[in-house]
Design a protein around this motif. Structure first.
Motif, mmCIF file in Angstrom:
data_model
loop_
_atom_site.group_PDB
_atom_site.id
_atom_site.type_symbol
_atom_site.label_atom_id
_atom_site.label_comp_id
_atom_site.label_asym_id
_atom_site.label_seq_id
_atom_site.Cartn_x
_atom_site.Cartn_y
_atom_site.Cartn_z
ATOM 1 N N ILE A 188 -11.248 15.103 59.024
ATOM 2 C CA ILE A 188 -10.653 15.970 57.998
ATOM 3 C C ILE A 188 -9.218 16.359 58.362
ATOM 4 O O ILE A 188 -8.686 17.350 57.880
ATOM 5 C CB ILE A 188 -11.520 17.219 57.719
ATOM 6 C CG1 ILE A 188 -11.793 17.994 59.013
ATOM 7 C CG2 ILE A 188 -12.824 16.826 57.042
ATOM 8 C CD1 ILE A 188 -12.541 19.309 58.812
ATOM 9 N N LYS A 189 -8.604 15.580 59.246
ATOM 10 C CA LYS A 189 -7.209 15.711 59.655
ATOM 11 C C LYS A 189 -6.885 16.988 60.440
ATOM 12 O O LYS A 189 -5.746 17.408 60.528
ATOM 13 C CB LYS A 189 -6.277 15.557 58.454
ATOM 14 C CG LYS A 189 -6.469 14.224 57.730
ATOM 15 C CD LYS A 189 -5.189 13.689 57.214
ATOM 16 C CE LYS A 189 -5.325 12.441 56.401
ATOM 17 N NZ LYS A 189 -6.008 11.331 56.961
ATOM 18 N N GLY A 190 -7.918 17.580 61.022
ATOM 19 C CA GLY A 190 -7.717 18.690 61.950
ATOM 20 C C GLY A 190 -7.827 18.153 63.369
ATOM 21 O O GLY A 190 -8.177 16.988 63.578
ATOM 22 N N ILE A 191 -7.547 18.998 64.347
ATOM 23 C CA ILE A 191 -7.697 18.568 65.737
ATOM 24 C C ILE A 191 -9.186 18.423 66.047
ATOM 25 O O ILE A 191 -9.998 19.281 65.716
ATOM 26 C CB ILE A 191 -6.988 19.552 66.692
ATOM 27 C CG1 ILE A 191 -5.468 19.426 66.483
ATOM 28 C CG2 ILE A 191 -7.364 19.276 68.136
ATOM 29 C CD1 ILE A 191 -4.617 20.312 67.354
ATOM 30 N N LEU A 193 -1.143 21.590 71.851
ATOM 31 C CA LEU A 193 -1.459 20.247 71.363
ATOM 32 C C LEU A 193 -1.019 20.148 69.913
ATOM 33 O O LEU A 193 -1.411 20.975 69.074
ATOM 34 C CB LEU A 193 -2.964 19.989 71.477
ATOM 35 C CG LEU A 193 -3.472 18.625 71.051
ATOM 36 C CD1 LEU A 193 -2.853 17.517 71.907
ATOM 37 C CD2 LEU A 193 -4.987 18.575 71.151
ATOM 38 N N ARG A 194 -0.175 19.154 69.641
ATOM 39 C CA ARG A 194 0.263 18.909 68.266
ATOM 40 C C ARG A 194 -0.839 18.207 67.485
ATOM 41 O O ARG A 194 -1.515 17.322 68.011
ATOM 42 C CB ARG A 194 1.525 18.033 68.265
ATOM 43 C CG ARG A 194 2.769 18.771 68.681
ATOM 44 C CD ARG A 194 4.056 17.948 68.595
ATOM 45 N NE ARG A 194 4.027 16.842 67.657
ATOM 46 C CZ ARG A 194 4.110 15.548 68.001
ATOM 47 N NH1 ARG A 194 4.221 15.191 69.254
ATOM 48 N NH2 ARG A 194 4.099 14.614 67.074
ATOM 49 N N ASN A 195 -0.995 18.600 66.248
ATOM 50 C CA ASN A 195 -1.969 17.954 65.360
ATOM 51 C C ASN A 195 -1.355 16.635 64.868
ATOM 52 O O ASN A 195 -0.575 16.613 63.934
ATOM 53 C CB ASN A 195 -2.299 18.874 64.181
ATOM 54 C CG ASN A 195 -3.375 18.291 63.288
ATOM 55 O OD1 ASN A 195 -3.850 17.183 63.503
ATOM 56 N ND2 ASN A 195 -3.750 19.042 62.278
ATOM 57 N N VAL A 222 -15.817 28.318 65.045
ATOM 58 C CA VAL A 222 -16.007 29.381 64.059
ATOM 59 C C VAL A 222 -15.284 29.140 62.742
ATOM 60 O O VAL A 222 -15.619 29.760 61.737
ATOM 61 C CB VAL A 222 -15.621 30.764 64.638
ATOM 62 C CG1 VAL A 222 -16.569 31.147 65.764
ATOM 63 C CG2 VAL A 222 -14.187 30.790 65.139
ATOM 64 N N LYS A 223 -14.268 28.259 62.742
ATOM 65 C CA LYS A 223 -13.594 27.925 61.486
ATOM 66 C C LYS A 223 -12.816 26.620 61.660
ATOM 67 O O LYS A 223 -12.531 26.200 62.776
ATOM 68 C CB LYS A 223 -12.672 29.057 61.024
ATOM 69 C CG LYS A 223 -11.388 29.209 61.818
ATOM 70 C CD LYS A 223 -10.467 30.215 61.158
ATOM 71 C CE LYS A 223 -9.023 29.956 61.458
ATOM 72 N NZ LYS A 223 -8.450 28.730 60.999
ATOM 73 N N ARG A 224 -12.485 26.030 60.561
ATOM 74 C CA ARG A 224 -11.697 24.808 60.568
ATOM 75 C C ARG A 224 -10.311 25.099 61.147
ATOM 76 O O ARG A 224 -9.676 26.096 60.798
ATOM 77 C CB ARG A 224 -11.579 24.304 59.123
ATOM 78 C CG ARG A 224 -10.825 23.039 58.965
ATOM 79 C CD ARG A 224 -10.826 22.654 57.505
ATOM 80 N NE ARG A 224 -9.950 21.515 57.304
ATOM 81 C CZ ARG A 224 -9.824 20.875 56.170
ATOM 82 N NH1 ARG A 224 -10.500 21.272 55.108
ATOM 83 N NH2 ARG A 224 -9.019 19.850 56.072
ATOM 84 N N SER A 225 -9.838 24.229 62.039
ATOM 85 C CA SER A 225 -8.520 24.448 62.628
ATOM 86 C C SER A 225 -7.428 24.067 61.639
ATOM 87 O O SER A 225 -7.630 23.226 60.769
ATOM 88 C CB SER A 225 -8.356 23.645 63.923
ATOM 89 O OG SER A 225 -8.294 22.272 63.646
ATOM 90 N N GLU A 226 -6.279 24.715 61.797
ATOM 91 C CA GLU A 226 -5.131 24.449 60.918
ATOM 92 C C GLU A 226 -3.896 24.171 61.758
ATOM 93 O O GLU A 226 -3.453 25.024 62.528
ATOM 94 C CB GLU A 226 -4.877 25.659 60.007
ATOM 95 C CG GLU A 226 -6.026 25.952 59.057
ATOM 96 C CD GLU A 226 -5.761 27.173 58.197
ATOM 97 O OE1 GLU A 226 -4.580 27.433 57.859
ATOM 98 O OE2 GLU A 226 -6.733 27.874 57.884
ATOM 99 N N GLY A 227 -3.362 22.978 61.639
ATOM 100 C CA GLY A 227 -2.106 22.632 62.315
ATOM 101 C C GLY A 227 -2.237 22.464 63.810
ATOM 102 O O GLY A 227 -3.278 22.056 64.329
ATOM 103 N N ASN A 228 -1.154 22.786 64.502
ATOM 104 C CA ASN A 228 -1.106 22.663 65.956
ATOM 105 C C ASN A 228 -1.958 23.746 66.597
ATOM 106 O O ASN A 228 -2.235 24.775 65.986
ATOM 107 C CB ASN A 228 0.336 22.784 66.445
ATOM 108 C CG ASN A 228 1.223 21.715 65.844
ATOM 109 O OD1 ASN A 228 0.787 20.598 65.560
ATOM 110 N ND2 ASN A 228 2.488 22.042 65.635
#
Length: 164
Positions: free
Chosen positions: A66-69, A56-58, A106-112
């Motif tokens: 917060i602009k994450g998925i 899945l593309r972000n 468990v943590k903020r997602s980053e990107g795709n």
């Protein structure tokens, strides 16, 4: 011994297509099995009996504040990978159902993002020989950071389809 069900036969026909077209056509075909997948923008990277990888593309439609998925999109990613991995091994006379979903963020997602699900030979054998049952499908969810943003546990059940 692995079975050949309707989904497997449909996907196998795609092997005649040029490799550059296969991913797009494969994703559209899977969207016919579950229409919501096209709406969400999921992409099927790998679909094999033992492994399914979905990405899945972000992009704006699936982002949170917060602009994450979005958390629900992450859950959909894992549910889709595990569900299709199970379906690839399910005889046509059985119906699969998601029994439970446990997700720990468990943590903020980053990107795709991506999810990879695995079905072992032993799990496939249960689907073929038992009229009903359930099991946890191993699934890894990752993002561009290299560390999993979520830990998931997806339990899938199966029953015989009702005869019309």
């Amino acid at each position: 011994m692995r079975i050949e069900n309707r989904m497997y036969r449909s996907l196998n026909r795609l092997n005649k297509l040029p490799a550059s077209w296969r991913g797009v056509v494969q994703t559209r075909l899977m969207g016919r099995f579950v229409p919501f997948l096209g709406t969400a923008g999921l992409h099927f990277d790998t679909i094999r009996r033992e492994t399914v990888r979905v990405s899945l593309r972000n992009r704006r439609p699936v982002q949170n504040h917060i602009k994450g998925i979005h958390a629900c999109a992450m859950a959909l990613l894992a549910e889709t990978a595990t569900g299709f991995a199970v379906q690839m091994n399910t005889p046509d006379d059985k119906l699969i159902l998601l029994k439970s979903m446990n997700i720990q963020y468990v943590k903020r997602s980053e990107g795709n993002m991506y999810a990879v699900a695995h079905v072992s030979d032993e799990m496939a054998a249960l689907l073929q020989t038992e009229e009903r049952g359930n099991f946890t499908v191993p699934c890894e969810v990752g993002d561009e950071s290299g560390e999993p943003p979520v830990m998931v546990e997806m339990v899938w059940a199966w029953v015989l389809k009702k005869k019309d």
